[in-house]
Design a protein around this motif. Structure first.
Motif, mmCIF file in Angstrom:
data_model
loop_
_atom_site.group_PDB
_atom_site.id
_atom_site.type_symbol
_atom_site.label_atom_id
_atom_site.label_comp_id
_atom_site.label_asym_id
_atom_site.label_seq_id
_atom_site.Cartn_x
_atom_site.Cartn_y
_atom_site.Cartn_z
ATOM 1 N N VAL B 57 5.396 7.279 12.245
ATOM 2 C CA VAL B 57 6.509 6.326 12.376
ATOM 3 C C VAL B 57 7.632 6.653 11.394
ATOM 4 C CG1 VAL B 57 5.199 4.468 13.396
ATOM 5 C CG2 VAL B 57 5.186 4.737 10.929
ATOM 6 N N ASN B 58 7.669 7.898 11.004
ATOM 7 C CA ASN B 58 8.762 8.397 10.166
ATOM 8 C C ASN B 58 8.863 7.724 8.808
ATOM 9 O OD1 ASN B 58 10.538 10.509 10.326
ATOM 10 N ND2 ASN B 58 12.320 9.189 10.566
ATOM 11 N N MET B 59 7.718 7.324 8.295
ATOM 12 C CA MET B 59 7.713 6.733 6.944
ATOM 13 C C MET B 59 7.040 7.683 5.958
ATOM 14 S SD MET B 59 6.872 2.759 7.681
ATOM 15 C CE MET B 59 6.641 2.506 5.952
ATOM 16 N N GLN B 60 7.493 7.596 4.716
ATOM 17 C CA GLN B 60 6.893 8.434 3.688
ATOM 18 C C GLN B 60 5.454 8.008 3.436
ATOM 19 O OE1 GLN B 60 8.526 11.341 3.113
ATOM 20 N NE2 GLN B 60 8.425 11.068 0.890
ATOM 21 N N GLU B 61 4.596 8.977 3.347
ATOM 22 C CA GLU B 61 3.235 8.619 2.973
ATOM 23 C C GLU B 61 2.646 9.711 2.086
ATOM 24 O OE1 GLU B 61 0.442 8.549 6.163
ATOM 25 O OE2 GLU B 61 0.952 10.570 6.805
ATOM 26 N N THR B 62 1.705 9.294 1.280
ATOM 27 C CA THR B 62 0.989 10.258 0.447
ATOM 28 C C THR B 62 -0.406 10.428 1.019
ATOM 29 O OG1 THR B 62 2.091 9.180 -1.397
ATOM 30 C CG2 THR B 62 0.452 10.838 -1.933
ATOM 31 N N TYR B 63 -0.831 11.650 1.139
ATOM 32 C CA TYR B 63 -2.172 11.860 1.649
ATOM 33 C C TYR B 63 -2.783 13.064 0.937
ATOM 34 C CZ TYR B 63 0.434 15.226 4.461
ATOM 35 O OH TYR B 63 1.273 16.241 4.859
ATOM 36 N N THR B 64 -4.039 13.229 1.129
ATOM 37 C CA THR B 64 -4.754 14.330 0.474
ATOM 38 C C THR B 64 -5.127 15.376 1.507
ATOM 39 O OG1 THR B 64 -5.729 12.613 -0.893
ATOM 40 C CG2 THR B 64 -6.599 14.826 -1.147
ATOM 41 N N ASP B 127 -10.496 2.982 -5.192
ATOM 42 C CA ASP B 127 -9.190 3.461 -4.769
ATOM 43 C C ASP B 127 -9.337 4.834 -4.135
ATOM 44 O OD1 ASP B 127 -6.326 4.639 -6.686
ATOM 45 O OD2 ASP B 127 -6.563 4.183 -4.544
ATOM 46 N N ASN B 128 -8.771 4.994 -2.961
ATOM 47 C CA ASN B 128 -8.892 6.271 -2.259
ATOM 48 C C ASN B 128 -8.208 7.413 -2.971
ATOM 49 O OD1 ASN B 128 -10.362 5.038 -0.361
ATOM 50 N ND2 ASN B 128 -8.990 5.405 1.343
ATOM 51 N N MET B 129 -7.284 7.095 -3.832
ATOM 52 C CA MET B 129 -6.543 8.150 -4.535
ATOM 53 C C MET B 129 -7.212 8.517 -5.842
ATOM 54 S SD MET B 129 -3.976 9.360 -2.976
ATOM 55 C CE MET B 129 -3.604 9.082 -1.279
ATOM 56 N N ASP B 130 -8.251 7.751 -6.204
ATOM 57 C CA ASP B 130 -8.928 8.003 -7.472
ATOM 58 C C ASP B 130 -9.576 9.389 -7.465
ATOM 59 O OD1 ASP B 130 -11.944 7.587 -8.807
ATOM 60 O OD2 ASP B 130 -10.267 6.890 -10.015
ATOM 61 N N PRO B 131 -9.344 10.172 -8.511
ATOM 62 C CA PRO B 131 -9.844 11.562 -8.513
ATOM 63 C C PRO B 131 -11.350 11.693 -8.295
ATOM 64 C CG PRO B 131 -8.828 10.973 -10.627
ATOM 65 C CD PRO B 131 -8.542 9.882 -9.689
ATOM 66 N N ASP B 132 -12.134 10.750 -8.847
ATOM 67 C CA ASP B 132 -13.579 10.834 -8.628
ATOM 68 C C ASP B 132 -13.914 10.644 -7.153
ATOM 69 O OD1 ASP B 132 -14.450 9.258 -11.758
ATOM 70 O OD2 ASP B 132 -14.364 11.368 -11.189
#
Lengths: 475, 433
Positions: B57-64, B127-132
């Protein structure tokens, strides 16, 4: 001396361990609604007692003060046990049996059995502190515990208190000076009504009031030239008090966390058992794990018991000791302040005298219409008298200060030795129990592992296993 | 569980399979599986990276994104070729798995690591972004690929090979297979309620088992997380001893040294719990894998139910059509039908009409019989193939879980040994006080 010599430094001998030859002379309890329960003296006339050469005057004691190796020359053994509840019309209370076995000459008999309640212990402590204000008397358990215990007569509470009372009496008995106290002897030996009447003797209400007033005044006044060593002790006590209180709190917290851990652990094992119900091949290992966890729970329970019976009370005792120390230092200060105050008074009187000599006071005398010469002589005589009185008092007080200081100094060293022994012992015991806990759990898991691996001839680390998982083969 | 942080040996079979080999693959038992898992390739999910970009939907997102590396094992002597690598998102792994689920419904397809962190004890981040979490997910994705690559059938799939080989154009290739349509109907079917008249007892039991497995593993994971939480508390509070001992030692002459050094051991004890619980997370991950495997197992059972149901429906249809034909032929109306009623009321049909109807019915019956034969064959084939994979799965599960329990015991032993050591050291310090 007949019968078992109970070692009061350990947990006391419970009632069942009374030697058989005493059982015939067991207590006959008269339970009358309005009266405290009587106990009969189980006086065994043994005939064999020897003269322990104990110096009797406190003053001479101080001069001959030396450390005793208590374990070797112990001549008095006291146990506190057998708590019993008594209900009267007015109140409910607990009494404890106090059993004394001794070879000391000032005791008429070798064995005494009495029942005492907490109030009696309080009375004894008060008397000892009055008689020896700068000796360090071991603390009594608290009157009631604010948090944690709701009921005064909860079993754990009674047991904790009993142990503390036991320790208190034994510490007094070990003390070279305190154990010679007449009040102590009466406490150990007197029948209930004898004790009550003895309590009524001693300094009256008014004189006690007077002392309290003086003490308060002294506190207000403050001490001016406290010797350096007592300042050092004061600083130590302040820090010690903080640290021991912290340790007490930390230990209570550990106890709480361990209990919560155990609660969760108890739910954990059964899930493995539940799982084993729907499996075939995995039944053995699942049940095995469940059983291991269950056994670890039991070990954890023991570890928790040990903690609450050994380290927690020990540390708590020394929190109370810290308060005792502060009181002792205060009392010493007050004694010195008293002496200093009197000295100040003397100095003032002497100045007054000086003023007299310089003939400056005659003006007032002439106002009152007296013969100036006569009045002056009268004043001088009066002042001289007062000065002499003061000097006598000051001499006594000086002695008092010196005694108090010496007593405290020696008892301080004694206290430090006891403290380090007690704390070391408590932590050592805890460390040992923790080692024991881990060793037992280790054995449990190792035997499980053995049982699993004997079916599985596979050895090795997880890495080897995962490699095998990637390319499974028949084993 | 086939996870580790170093490169793992796995297999990708020959990309060109003959029909015979395909057949061979399908019929493999455990023992033969070893020979189809040609040690041709190493696969690993080496890294994870954060990216930002525009989404649908043309929005900025951060992903791994995760780096998938493959390397042929049988490199020439002395050569160490660089691995082929490409980046994949979690959603692409999901797509791959969905494709496999639809294409091989009779296979217990290995699960992906969880989308969101569940069963966490308080210290762990949800948190899904947590490094562990990212690290554990990386390991889980690697494990998934290794599972697929070591599966006698799945390892031969072209889309799977494509997934490992080419970064771009893969998604399109997947959609070109037309699996999406099948995926939708599968989803519908799995969620539908229908009753099978003659359920296969084995599959019913298996479905029941998969439900139990799901329930018990999730319960176990929950309780384990709570136990971990409490254990953490116990150890960490001991750290306070370290601090207070140290402060106290400052005012003690004789006791000072003993107190101070005992304090250090208490600190060590408190910090040791971090490693202990991290190791236990591996165990939890192993349990989680089988929690999700249980779902996959259930899906296989449900698919069978669906097939069975379709077969029964087809058979039923055929039977009723045959019935109708009989009635039409003999003129007796046993079954109620509107046509029958109206013809009774409004007069019989003409023989021509009857002939017409009869021939239509004959056609339908012929078709029906074909259909039933087809469905029967499908069902039989499905059952045969499914049971092969189910047996394989059972053995894998028993092996893996037994190993997990053993490694759990090993962990506990290590915890106990550490505890003994710390308290022995502390005891010595105390004795010197």
């Amino acid at each position: 001396m007949s019968g078992i010599i109970a070692d009061p430094t350990d947990s006391c001998t419970p009632a069942q361990e009374i030697p058989a030859d005493l059982s015939g002379q067991m207590l006959e309890l008269d339970e009358d609604d309005d009266l405290e329960v009587f106990s009969k003296d189980t006086t065994l006339t043994d005939g064999s007692f020897f003269n322990a050469s104990m110096p009797t005057s406190p003053a001479s004691m101080i001069n001959q003060y030396k450390f005793e190796e208590e374990a070797d020359d112990k001549d008095i053994f006291i146990t506190v046990d057998n708590p019993e509840s008594h209900v009267t019309a007015i109140e409910t209370f607990i009494t404890y049996r106090v059993l004394t076995k001794t070879t000391r000459s000032e005791f008429d008999s070798c064995e005494y059995e009495v029942r005492r309640r907490y109030q009696d212990f309080l009375w004894l402590k008060g008397r000892l502190e009055e008689a020896h204000p700068t000796l360090i008397v071991h603390p009594l358990p608290e009157k009631f515990v604010v948090k944690g215990m709701v009921e005064r007569f909860n079993d754990d509470f009674i047991e904790t208190r009993r142990k503390a009372l036991h320790k208190f009496l034994n510490r007094v008995a070990d003390h070279p000076i305190l154990s010679c106290s007449e009040d102590f002897k009466v406490f150990l030996t007197a029948q209930a009504w004898e004790l009550t009447s003895h309590k009524k003797q001693g300094p009256g209400f008014l004189s006690r009031m007077g002392e309290t007033v003086r003490a308060v005044a002294a506190t207000v006044r403050g001490v001016k030239n406290r010797p350096e060593e007592f300042t050092a002790i004061q600083e130590y006590v302040d820090t010690f008090s903080q640290k021991i209180t912290s340790l007490d709190k930390v230990t209570q917290r550990i106890l709480k966390e361990q209990k919560e851990y155990l609660d969760e652990l108890k739910e954990y094992g059964p899930v493995y058992t539940l799982w084993s119900g729907s499996e075939e091949e995995l039944v053995e290992p699942l049940k095995g794990v469940a059983s291991c966890i269950e056994r670890c729970c039991r070990e954890k329970e023991e570890q928790i018991s040990h903690l609450s019976e050994t380290l927690v009370p020990s540390l708590h005792e020394y929190v109370l000791c810290a308060e005792t120390l502060k009181s002792v230092l205060r009392r010493r200060d007050n004694i010195q302040a008293d002496y200093e105050a009197k000295n100040d008074m003397l100095a003032n009187k002497k100045t007054d005298r000086e003023v007299e000599y310089k003939d400056l006071g005659f003006v007032f005398g002439s106002f009152l219409g007296k013969n100036p010469e006569e009045a002056k002589q009268q004043r001088q005589q009066r002042l001289d008298g007062e000065i002499e009185e003061l000097k006598e008092e000051i001499d006594k007080l000086e002695d008092k200060v010196e005694c108090a200081n010496n007593a405290l100094k020696v008892d301080w060293a004694r206290w430090q030795k006891n403290m380090s022994g007690d704390i070391r012992g408590a932590f050592l015991s805890t460390a040992e129990k923790n080692i024991d806990y881990y060793e037992k759990c280790l054995a449990v898991w190792e035997s499980f592992l053995l049982s699993q691996r004997s079916e599985h001839s596979v050895e090795g680390t997880r890495e080897q296993q995962t490699a095998k998982d990637a390319c499974p083969q028949d084993t | 569980m086939a996870d580790c942080d170093s490169e793992e040996i796995a297999v990708i079979g020959n990309t060109d399979l003959t029909a015979a080999e395909l057949e061979n693959n399908k019929n493999n038992t455990m023992a033969e599986a070893g020979t189809t898992l040609l040690r041709r390739m190493e696969i690993s999910v080496a890294e994870a990276e954060k990216r930002t970009g525009k989404n649908a939907v043309n929005m900025q997102e951060t992903y791994t994104v995760y780096l998938v590396e493959t390397r042929p094992i049988d490199a020439a002597e002395g050569q160490n070729p660089a691995p082929d690598s490409l980046w994949r998102r979690y959603s692409e792994f999901e797509l791959l798995r969905n494709y496999l689920l639809v294409t091989y419904p009779f296979i217990v397809v290995p699960p992906l690591p969880e989308k969101r962190a569940e069963f966490v004890w308080h210290k762990l981040s949800a948190d899904n972004m947590d490094p562990d979490f990212v690290e554990r997910r990386r390991a889980g994705l690697e494990n998934f690929l290794l599972r697929v690559a070591s599966h006698p059938i799945l390892s031969n799939d072209k889309i799977f090979h494509h997934f490992l080989a080419e970064e771009h154009g893969w998604k399109e290739a997947v959609f070109e297979t037309g699996f999406q349509a099948k995926a939708d109907s599968r989803l519908k079917a799995l969620n539908a309620t229908f009753r099978v008249k003659n359920p296969d007892k084995r599959f019913t039991e298996l479905k029941h088992y998969s439900d139990e497995l799901q329930s018990v593993t999730s319960q176990l994971l929950r309780v384990r997380a709570r136990v971990a939480d409490r254990l953490y508390g116990v150890y960490k509070v001991h750290g306070n001893y370290g601090r207070v001992f140290s402060e106290w030692s400052a005012i003690e002459k004789e006791m000072g040294d003993g107190l101070q050094s005992a304090g250090h051991h208490m600190d060590a004890y408190a910090t040791s719990v971090d490693d202990i619980l991290e190791e236990e997370e591996h165990y939890a991950d192993q349990l989680k894998e089988y929690l999700f495997y249980a779902e996959a197992l259930r899906a296989v059972c449900r698919k069978h139910e669906l097939m069975q149901y379709e077969l029964e429906t087809a058979a039923q249809d055929l039977a009723s059509k045959k019935q109708q034909r009989e009635e039409l032929a003999t003129g007796t109306i046993r079954t109620f039908s509107l046509k029958g009623m109206t013809s009774k009321l409004f007069g019989q049909e003409t023989p021509e009409q009857r002939e017409a109807k009869l021939s239509v019915l004959e056609e339908q019956i012929a078709e029906g019989e074909e259909l039933v034969k087809e469905k029967n064959a499908e069902c039989e084939e499905y059952v045969k193939n499914a049971w092969v994979d189910i047996e394989r799965f059972k053995e894998q599960k028993d092996r893996d879980l037994k190993e997990a329990l053993i490694s759990y015991a090993i962990m506990q032993i290590s915890v106990c040994k550490k505890g003994i050591q710390v308290w022995t050291n502390a005891k010595e310090c105390f004795s010197k006080m």
